[in-house]
Design an enzyme around this catalytic site. Structure first.
Site, short mmCIF file in Angstrom:
data_model
loop_
_atom_site.label_atom_id
_atom_site.label_comp_id
_atom_site.label_asym_id
_atom_site.label_seq_id
_atom_site.Cartn_x
_atom_site.Cartn_y
_atom_site.Cartn_z
N LYS A 71 3.47 -15.31 2.83
CA LYS A 71 3.48 -16.09 1.59
C LYS A 71 4.93 -16.42 1.25
O LYS A 71 5.45 -16.10 0.18
CB LYS A 71 2.80 -15.30 0.46
CG LYS A 71 2.47 -16.13 -0.77
CD LYS A 71 1.43 -17.21 -0.50
CE LYS A 71 1.07 -17.94 -1.80
NZ LYS A 71 0.20 -19.12 -1.54
N TYR A 125 0.81 -1.22 0.00
CA TYR A 125 0.00 0.00 0.00
C TYR A 125 0.85 1.27 0.00
O TYR A 125 0.36 2.34 -0.36
CB TYR A 125 -0.93 0.02 1.21
CG TYR A 125 -2.01 -1.04 1.19
CD1 TYR A 125 -2.27 -1.81 0.06
CD2 TYR A 125 -2.78 -1.28 2.31
CE1 TYR A 125 -3.24 -2.77 0.05
CE2 TYR A 125 -3.78 -2.25 2.31
CZ TYR A 125 -4.00 -2.99 1.18
OH TYR A 125 -4.98 -3.95 1.16
N ASP A 142 -5.14 -6.52 6.13
CA ASP A 142 -6.34 -5.81 5.71
C ASP A 142 -7.44 -6.81 5.38
O ASP A 142 -8.59 -6.69 5.82
CB ASP A 142 -6.01 -4.94 4.50
CG ASP A 142 -7.15 -4.01 4.10
OD1 ASP A 142 -8.14 -3.92 4.85
OD2 ASP A 142 -7.04 -3.37 3.05
N ASP A 187 -10.74 -8.30 8.14
CA ASP A 187 -12.14 -8.18 7.75
C ASP A 187 -12.84 -9.54 7.79
O ASP A 187 -14.00 -9.65 8.20
CB ASP A 187 -12.25 -7.59 6.34
CG ASP A 187 -12.04 -6.08 6.33
OD1 ASP A 187 -11.98 -5.49 7.42
OD2 ASP A 187 -11.93 -5.51 5.24
#
Length: 367
Positions: free
Chosen positions: A195, A146, A251, A255
């Site tokens: 990952k 981001y 993020d 959620d």
């Protein structure tokens, strides 16, 4: 002199739910022998209305002078918001981004807990919900994809988009330390999600987090690939305690974790910097459609206040007491409207309270 707490009441239902959290904080202070000195800070749509900008430099300096900041919700619904037509850097949400950056808030904490009394609201199958869960996501907030270099250009005649994912070891280490410190206050387990089978950045995460783990011999560290974590959260969320991960993965996963808890009105959050300073807020939105009606659920904001006591003020016993009072209120059958399916509104042991009544009840149950 009491702890210095900045108060950003915000927009929509923000003032209503923050007022109940302050009520609960004051009651906890009476019982546990501390006090809080509150300073109001304007941010969001209310700041635009008063000053023309979502966050003033003066407000930032006021926030920096506090021990912690408790915040309500910011902004409004998109097209219906009176601030929607403003440029992006002048909208209410821009104030929040500016505040996070100005205060150096790099670690985002998102707890997700399924209360026994709210199992019917969990979207998971009954067997999974019955096991219950109580976890916290620790998301790195100021680095990664981001915040990397991005551009779109023509390469060999084709439009090509480039986003750069970059982390250095210091960015990883500081958020890892936060995660391990939090684990020491909980069940002493950290699962680092990455990952690493594909990304160099994830392999660096594993190296640095493993180094940090050496300073916390009482905490168990394990690693999990992000795709597996997404699956495990809906298969067996009870296996998680502290989940540590980078910005984009956090993020998405936070959620996911929030939705299996059953209601946004129950979800607290915190953003921390390298000191004990933190910004504490509910995870839900400003809900302007119900603002002023007295039906908003204040529990997420009350639980955010409990996090403030635990992580910024080291008042663990008082934080535990607030969380226990919330559970006792739910156990007694108290609900706000969002927690009651229509078909159960007439159930004898369930009673619907307004925002202020829920705050009063929780405050009265602090022991």
């Amino acid at each position: 002199m009491g702890a210095k707490i900045g108060v950003i009441k915000g927009d929509g239902i923000g003032p209503e739910v923050v007022n109940e959290a302050l009520k609960v904080l004051d009651r906890a202070g009476e019982i546990y022998g501390f006090s809080c000195d509150y300073t109001d800070i304007l941010m969001g749509g209310c700041s635009i209305d008063a000053t023309g900008v979502p966050l003033t430099d003066e407000a930032i300096e006021t926030a920096k002078a506090q021990d912690a900041v408790l915040m309500g919700s910011i902004g409004g619904n998109t097209q219906t918001s009176p601030w929607y037509k403003l440029p992006p850097d002048r909208r209410p949400e821009a104030g929040l981004l500016k505040l996070r950056k100005s205060l150096g808030l790099f670690a985002n904490l998102r707890p997700a807990r399924l209360y026994d009394e709210l199992r019917e609201a969990c979207p998971l199958k009954e067997k999974t919900a019955t096991a219950g869960f109580d976890l916290v996501m620790v998301r790195e907030l100021t680095g990664g994809l981001y915040f990397g270099h991005r551009e779109t250009k023509v390469v060999e005649g084709k439009r090509t988009a480039i986003d750069t994912l970059t982390y250095n070891e210091d960015e990883i280490r500081r958020v890892a330390i936060k995660a391990f410190d939090i684990a020491m206050k909980r069940k002493k387990s950290v699962i680092c999600v990455d990952k690493a089978n594909v990304l160099d950045s994830s392999r660096l995460w594993r190296e640095v987090v493993s180094e940090v783990a050496k300073d916390y011999p009482d905490v168990t560290l394990s690693f999990m690939l992000v795709d597996n974590c997404a699956m495990q959260l809906v298969k067996c969320p009870s296996q998680f305690d502290v989940v540590l991960t980078e910005n984009m993965f956090g993020d998405i996963l936070s959620d996911e974790a929030s939705m299996i808890s059953g209601s946004l009105g129950m979800l607290s959050s915190a953003s921390l910097n390298e000191t004990k300073f933190g910004l504490y807020e509910p995870s839900g939105g400003s809900a302007p459609d119900i603002a002023g009606k007295g039906i908003a659920n204040p529990i997420a904001t009350i639980l955010s206040a409990a996090m403030l006591l635990r992580y910024s003020l080291d008042k663990d016993a008082a934080a535990d007491a607030i969380e226990a009072a919330v559970q006792e209120a739910l156990k007694s059958g108290a609900r706000t409207a969002d927690l009651i399916p229509d078909e159960k509104r007439r159930t004898a042991n369930i009673r619907c309270l307004n925002t202020s009544e829920m705050g009063d009840l929780i405050a009265s149950l602090i022991k």
